[in-house]
Motif scaffolding. Structure first.
Motif, PDB file in Angstrom:
ATOM      1  N   GLY A  63     -58.275   7.833 -36.056  1.00  0.00           N
ATOM      2  CA  GLY A  63     -58.142   8.824 -34.994  1.00  0.00           C
ATOM      3  C   GLY A  63     -59.503   9.270 -34.486  1.00  0.00           C
ATOM      4  N   PRO A  64     -59.527  10.406 -33.776  1.00  0.00           N
ATOM      5  CA  PRO A  64     -60.781  10.861 -33.157  1.00  0.00           C
ATOM      6  C   PRO A  64     -61.771  11.384 -34.192  1.00  0.00           C
ATOM      7  CG  PRO A  64     -59.057  12.494 -32.876  1.00  0.00           C
ATOM      8  CD  PRO A  64     -58.389  11.298 -33.505  1.00  0.00           C
TER       9      PRO A  64
ATOM     10  N   GLY B 229     -56.146   2.326 -24.818  1.00  0.00           N
ATOM     11  CA  GLY B 229     -56.683   3.665 -25.066  1.00  0.00           C
ATOM     12  C   GLY B 229     -55.664   4.655 -25.597  1.00  0.00           C
TER      13      GLY B 229
ATOM     14  N   ARG C 150     -54.698   4.735 -28.728  1.00  0.00           N
ATOM     15  CA  ARG C 150     -55.272   5.182 -29.994  1.00  0.00           C
ATOM     16  C   ARG C 150     -56.666   5.750 -29.756  1.00  0.00           C
ATOM     17  NH1 ARG C 150     -53.231   1.110 -34.775  1.00  0.00           N
ATOM     18  NH2 ARG C 150     -51.103   0.893 -34.039  1.00  0.00           N
ATOM     19  N   GLN C 151     -57.095   6.572 -30.675  1.00  0.00           N
ATOM     20  CA  GLN C 151     -58.401   7.221 -30.502  1.00  0.00           C
ATOM     21  C   GLN C 151     -59.413   6.696 -31.516  1.00  0.00           C
ATOM     22  OE1 GLN C 151     -56.450  11.294 -30.424  1.00  0.00           O
ATOM     23  NE2 GLN C 151     -58.026  11.536 -28.869  1.00  0.00           N
ATOM     24  N   GLY C 152     -60.696   7.010 -31.257  1.00  0.00           N
ATOM     25  CA  GLY C 152     -61.751   6.498 -32.124  1.00  0.00           C
ATOM     26  C   GLY C 152     -61.861   4.995 -31.999  1.00  0.00           C
TER      27      GLY C 152
END
Ligand SMILES: O=C(O)[C@H](CS(=O)(=O)O)OP(=O)(O)O
Ligand SMILES: [Mg+2]
Length: 233
Positions: free
Chosen positions: A66-67, A185, A187-189
């Motif tokens: 994640g982020p 995009g 998903r994050q990170g």
């Protein structure tokens, strides 16, 4: 070789040999961490445990999916990790699927964590040990993630048929929901190269073995001899 392909929730007892597969992205990231010099990876049970370990060992590198988040040093992205020098460092990794899958089989006598980048080394270790019964843990989407299932089936085939062509297995992974979500995009990170990096077959010449060290599940690379050094299969 007797093979089973199970989701995390389907595991009822510790298998004798477990290959835990997470292509996108936990065990591609773990392999990159070793390539960047990490000494070991502690697989954390929770975000709180990862942060507690980091607090106890400030020099450790805490990584989550994640982020980016306060207290963590890195995210679960091979594209982002490949520019970080991890020489001699201990990484603490916590992700949604991969690390959970490994911890679910922590009582197994042999636990390998795998993805396409370590496919041949993983298959070679299984061949070397002459494993007759292997449980592949398909970590994503309750055991349905096609990138993980395709990689698991490829390694299983590769363990008995060295000439197995990766193309069809890679096609399935490239068309998986995880690949689409990373590319779009959702998903994050994420780094733009993440999907491509997750689809590199045999990028690294080591398998990854997880063992209990005290109360912690610890992943380490295991260099595997080249094909020319072993009996033909
Ligand atoms: O980082 C990943 O790709 C996933 C988590 S999410 O789907 O992006 O939120 O974790 P993993 O355990 O590596 O499948
Ligand atoms: Mg995954």
């Amino acid at each position: 070789m007797d093979t089973r392909f199970l989701g995390i929730a389907d595991l009822v007892e510790a298998p004798s040999v477990a290959v835990v597969v997470d292509v996108m992205r936990a065990f591609t990231v773990a392999a990159w961490a070793f390539a960047q010099g990490a000494e070991k990876i502690v697989l954390a049970e929770s975000l709180d445990e990862a942060l507690a370990l980091k607090a106890r060992h400030p020099d450790w590198v805490a990584l989550k999916d994640g982020p980016p988040a306060p207290g963590f040093d890195a995210v679960n992205s091979p594209g982002l990790l490949r520019s970080i020098d991890l020489g001699g460092r201990t990484v603490v990794q916590k992700t949604t699927a991969g690390t959970v899958g490994a911890l679910a089989v922590k009582e197994a006598p042999l636990v390998l964590c795998a993805s396409f980048v370590v496919a041949e080394a993983t298959a070679r270790l299984l061949r070397t040990r002459k494993s007759d019964s292997v449980t592949f843990v398909v970590t994503g989407d309750d055991g349905q993630a096609d990138e993980d299932l395709a990689c698991a089936q490829y390694i299983a085939r590769r363990a008995t048929e060295a000439g197995t062509d990766a193309a069809e297995f890679l096609r399935r992974a490239a068309e998986s929901r995880a690949a689409a979500e990373l590319a779009e995009g959702v998903r994050q990170g994420v780094h733009p190269d993440d999907v491509a990096l997750c689809l590199e077959v045999d990028r690294f010449p080591f398998a990854m073995v997880a063992t209990l060290e005290g109360s912690l599940m610890v992943l380490r690379p295991r260099a595997m001899p080249s094909l020319t050094d072993e009996d033909p299969v």
